[in-house]
Design an enzyme around this catalytic site. Structure first.
Site, mmCIF file in Angstrom:
data_model
loop_
_atom_site.group_PDB
_atom_site.id
_atom_site.type_symbol
_atom_site.label_atom_id
_atom_site.label_comp_id
_atom_site.label_asym_id
_atom_site.label_seq_id
_atom_site.Cartn_x
_atom_site.Cartn_y
_atom_site.Cartn_z
ATOM 1 N N TYR A 185 -42.464 65.812 -5.807
ATOM 2 C CA TYR A 185 -41.336 64.978 -6.259
ATOM 3 C C TYR A 185 -40.648 64.311 -5.074
ATOM 4 C CZ TYR A 185 -42.049 67.285 -10.713
ATOM 5 O OH TYR A 185 -42.613 67.747 -11.867
ATOM 6 N N ASP A 205 -41.309 77.719 -10.052
ATOM 7 C CA ASP A 205 -42.521 78.207 -9.412
ATOM 8 C C ASP A 205 -43.166 77.032 -8.687
ATOM 9 O OD1 ASP A 205 -44.330 80.083 -8.738
ATOM 10 O OD2 ASP A 205 -45.287 80.253 -10.685
ATOM 11 N N HIS A 207 -50.350 66.654 -4.798
ATOM 12 C CA HIS A 207 -50.473 66.146 -6.152
ATOM 13 C C HIS A 207 -49.228 65.358 -6.536
ATOM 14 C CE1 HIS A 207 -48.679 70.224 -6.530
ATOM 15 N NE2 HIS A 207 -47.813 69.548 -7.236
ATOM 16 N N TYR A 224 -39.508 63.038 -17.475
ATOM 17 C CA TYR A 224 -38.228 63.707 -17.194
ATOM 18 C C TYR A 224 -37.896 63.717 -15.712
ATOM 19 C CZ TYR A 224 -39.735 68.114 -15.013
ATOM 20 O OH TYR A 224 -40.205 69.058 -14.135
ATOM 21 N N ARG A 225 -38.876 63.410 -14.851
ATOM 22 C CA ARG A 225 -38.669 63.578 -13.416
ATOM 23 C C ARG A 225 -39.854 62.928 -12.713
ATOM 24 N NH1 ARG A 225 -38.873 69.700 -10.964
ATOM 25 N NH2 ARG A 225 -37.900 69.365 -8.938
#
Lengths: 199, 548
Positions: B91, B150, B403, B486-487
């Site tokens: 992210y 996690d 990723h 959502y993100r």
């Protein structure tokens, strides 16, 4: 201090005379500049176990990484770094544990100062990056004795003021590749690294 | 040295000198070696001109120093990018959304200010990690649990501000929803507290969320309106026991009643852990453990996706494999759990052919040696084991460099799971996008489902370019079906914000109105979640991935 990166191949089962073995067991690194390793981490591969045994006979604490890297981090490393400040660690592991340990160690003011990639094929291929004398010593000894023993000889003798290597994330092109490989590494304190005051 | 957009080298040097005077020279990082630590190792633009790179980093130790840094940044219009621990790989990590920003690294602000066992809350600074807070609780023998993501190496503050999630009871799994009270340094350097914290001497800052008047806390998550310097969280009272059990149903379309019953049971808090959906017949165990499937099965799955599940049902019947299973989790006193499970069986028993299997029963506290054997994330124990799944293993012989996630939210229904799979699997087949033939969503959130597709990031710009294009297309296909993410990592934040476009992008225009009002110099996290300050807005709109 200069760093050096070397790539070389070693055939398995190479015989060596006792005289050569004795010479190979000496690292050739100035004994006055050694790190004091706080821990050596290994994964559960058979290669790493041979290395671990050799390290144990040299009086160093070895921690085997299980399925959760967090066990060793929270149980051993973080308390040690909190108690004593940054303290060097070494290991022979797959790439992933090193990648994440490196980032955790950054916060304790540590960086990778020695990095070896050992491709588990015949002939073995080694790529070693670090202080020139350490790389030279490994290159010499790994040609005449088991590379895992050569590594065990070398790690405790790495210089205390080694220059830092690029973050693993930046050198993964050269080091990770697609071949199954193990990585030998040393994470050590450096004065100028970003620091976090650990409680 | 890289400089922030629109800031001269001379001014930037002046700003850095003032940062040094405010927080100490050793905590202003400008060398290439130090700044390189803030690169996003998972960047889909790695090594390309569009990669988001910091110009410098500063690490204040106290709120007053954060205020000083923000005021200096305003003076020179230097963009700051606050991070807590910066470990949200996938992210964006610790790299800024706008190249040239100075990373405001809050790791040194790492105090656990309070953990209240009786009222089950904590108040922490942004540099506190889940490991730190867990250690604090364990050392004091407090009977409260964390809900951890996690991996658990990030910080409660950072993860909540990104709206991350965990694995225990529903009221704690959405980490931002579980917060109570913020302290925020505003873009002008002023300090504000939200909720009850706005009252001097308040005795209930971490016990009543809303305070009085407009509740503004949400404005500070996934945004750039302030620097959060303290955050309260509601914690889970340590339960007496944990139990999991599995409900299986035989046919593909049984998923519809299966989810309906689950919704009732979870919304009524009769089952109170995070459910987990599995398809044994499709060879899809949870999370990242899926193994390759045969050509025959692949063809049956493709048919089921397209609406004809008869072949898949027959395949499952012959092999006695359930079409779907839900693993239910329970936390509480053993007597209560036993009653809850009995009622769940009664309820799911209305589906013809439903079967039930008891799973693990664990009493707390965990005994020495037991913690290594349990699924830590479900026990509130931070862990780093998820990396083992992503690394090289028998199912994944070619580990990647990282990723990127594509994580659309879909309604909590069997029909929605079928529809989403029709869209995503067809996108894979017809447009060559890297999606699996079937995907199973996660139940992180209480009232919705989230699909999480993790696509590999490499070091080859050509491959990464294809990945970015694939994600762009998936975002587009999802939005057409009414499914939004959502993100996301900064590389996709503008794109995804553009899909939240009701009434000519009224939401984004509102965000921009707020941004211009509270941060007129645009110094806080320009571009984060698609919110650009006025002076960079035009440049951002002209670039496909936003201003880099």
């Amino acid at each position: 201090m200069m760093t050096r990166r070397e790539m070389f191949q070693v055939c398995a089962g190479l015989a060596a005379s006792p005289a050569v073995m004795a010479a190979a067991n000496a690292t050739g690194i100035d004994a006055g500049r050694k790190h004091v390793l706080r821990a050596v981490l290994v994964d559960r591969s058979s290669e790493a176990r041979v290395f671990a045994e050799a390290v144990r006979t040299r009086g160093l604490a070895v921690h085997e990484l299980g399925s959760d890297l967090g066990d060793v981090y929270a149980g051993e490393l973080a308390p040690c770094w909190r108690r004593e400040g940054a303290a060097p660690i070494a290991g022979l592991t797959a790439a992933a544990p090193l990648f994440y340990l490196e980032r955790l160690a950054w916060d304790a003011g540590m960086r990778v100062v020695f990095l070896g990639r050992h491709v588990l094929e015949s002939p073995m291929r080694h790529t070693v990056d670090g202080p020139r004398d350490a790389v030279d010593a490994f290159q010499v000894t790994a040609r005449v004795i088991d590379w895992r023993i050569a590594l065990a000889n070398l790690l405790p003798a790495l210089p205390a003021s080694a220059p830092t290597l690029e973050p693993l994330s930046a050198v993964r092109d050269a080091f990770i590749g697609e071949d199954p490989a193990l990585f030998s590494w040393v994470l050590a304190p450096v004065d100028r690294a970003s620091r976090k005051v650990l409680r | 040295m890289r400089t922030p957009p629109g800031v001269s080298e001379h001014d930037f040097a002046d700003a850095l000198r003032q940062f040094e005077a405010a927080i100490g020279k050793e905590w202003v990082f400008t060398s290439d070696e130090d700044v390189a630590l803030y690169r996003d190792a998972y960047s889909p633009y790695w090594g390309e001109p569009e990669e988001r790179l910091a110009s410098a980093a500063v690490a204040p130790a106290a709120v007053e120093q954060v205020q000083d840094v923000v005021r200096i940044a305003n003076r020179f219009r230097v963009p700051l990018y606050p991070i807590s621990t910066g470990r949200n790989l996938g992210y964006g990590g610790s790299a800024p959304a706008c190249s040239g920003s100075v990373v405001l690294d809050l790791k040194r602000m790492n105090r656990v200010l309070e953990v209240n066992e009786s009222s089950a809350y904590a108040l922490v600074e942004p540099g506190v990690s889940y490991f730190d807070l867990y250690k604090h609780i364990q050392e004091r023998g407090l009977k409260v649990w964390l809900d951890v993501p996690d991996p658990g190496w990030g910080s409660p503050v950072g993860n909540s501000m990104d709206r991350g999630g965990g694995y225990t009871m529903p009221q704690f799994r959405h980490h931002f929803d579980a917060h109570c009270g913020l302290e925020v340094v505003l873009p002008n350097g002023e300090l504000m507290r939200t909720g009850m914290g706005a009252m001097p001497g308040s005795k209930s800052w971490q016990e009543f969320k809303c305070g009085y008047g407009p509740w503004v806390d949400g404005l500070f998550s996934q945004s750039n309106f302030g620097v959060v310097t303290k955050m309260g969280f509601w914690l889970m009272p340590a339960p007496e026991a944990y139990f999991n059990a599995t409900v299986s149903v035989p046919r593909y379309r049984d998923l519809i009643p299966l989810i309906e019953h689950l919704n009732y049971l979870e919304n009524s808090q009769i089952t109170n852990g995070m459910p987990e959906l599995i398809s044994t017949v499709m060879g899809m165990p949870p999370a990242f453990d899926a193994k390759p499937i045969s050509t025959e099965l692949r063809a049956l799955i493709d048919k089921a996706v397209d609406g004809d599940a008869s072949g898949l049902d027959a395949y499952g019947e012959q092999r006695k494999l359930a079409a779907w299973s839900i693993v239910l989790k329970f936390y509480g006193p053993p007597k209560v759990i036993a009653t809850q499970w009995e009622y769940c069986k009664e309820r799911f028993g209305r589906i013809a052919g439903a079967t039930f299997a008891d799973g693990d029963f664990i009493r707390f506290p965990l005994q020495p040696g037991q913690v290594e054997k349990v699924r830590k994330s479900e026990m509130g124990v931070p862990a780093l084991s998820i990396w083992a799944m992503i690394a090289r293993n028998e199912n994944n012989m070619t580990p990647t460099y990282g990723h990127q996630g594509f994580s659309p939210i879909v309604p909590r229904s069997g029909e929605a799971i079928f529809e989403a799979n029709r869209i995503f699997a067809r996108a894979g087949r017809e447009h060559g996008l890297p999606v699996p033939p079937y995907s199973i969503p996660f139940f992180f959130w209480q009232r919705s489902l989230v699909f999480i597709f993790l696509f590999p990031v490499m070091r080859d710009p050509q491959q990464n370019g294809k990945l970015r294009e694939a994600i762009r297309q998936l975002v587009h296909f999802a939005a057409e079906a009414g499914f939004g993410e959502y993100r996301a990592a900064p590389a996709y934040q503008d794109l995804i914000m553009s899909t939240y476009s009701f009434n000519n992008h009224a939401l984004l225009r509102f965000h921009e109105t707020l941004k211009d009002a509270v941060d007129p110099n645009g110094i806080l996290s320009p571009g984060r979640y698609g919110i650009w300050p006025k002076h960079l807005r035009k440049a951002a709109s002209e670039k496909p991935g936003g201003a880099a």
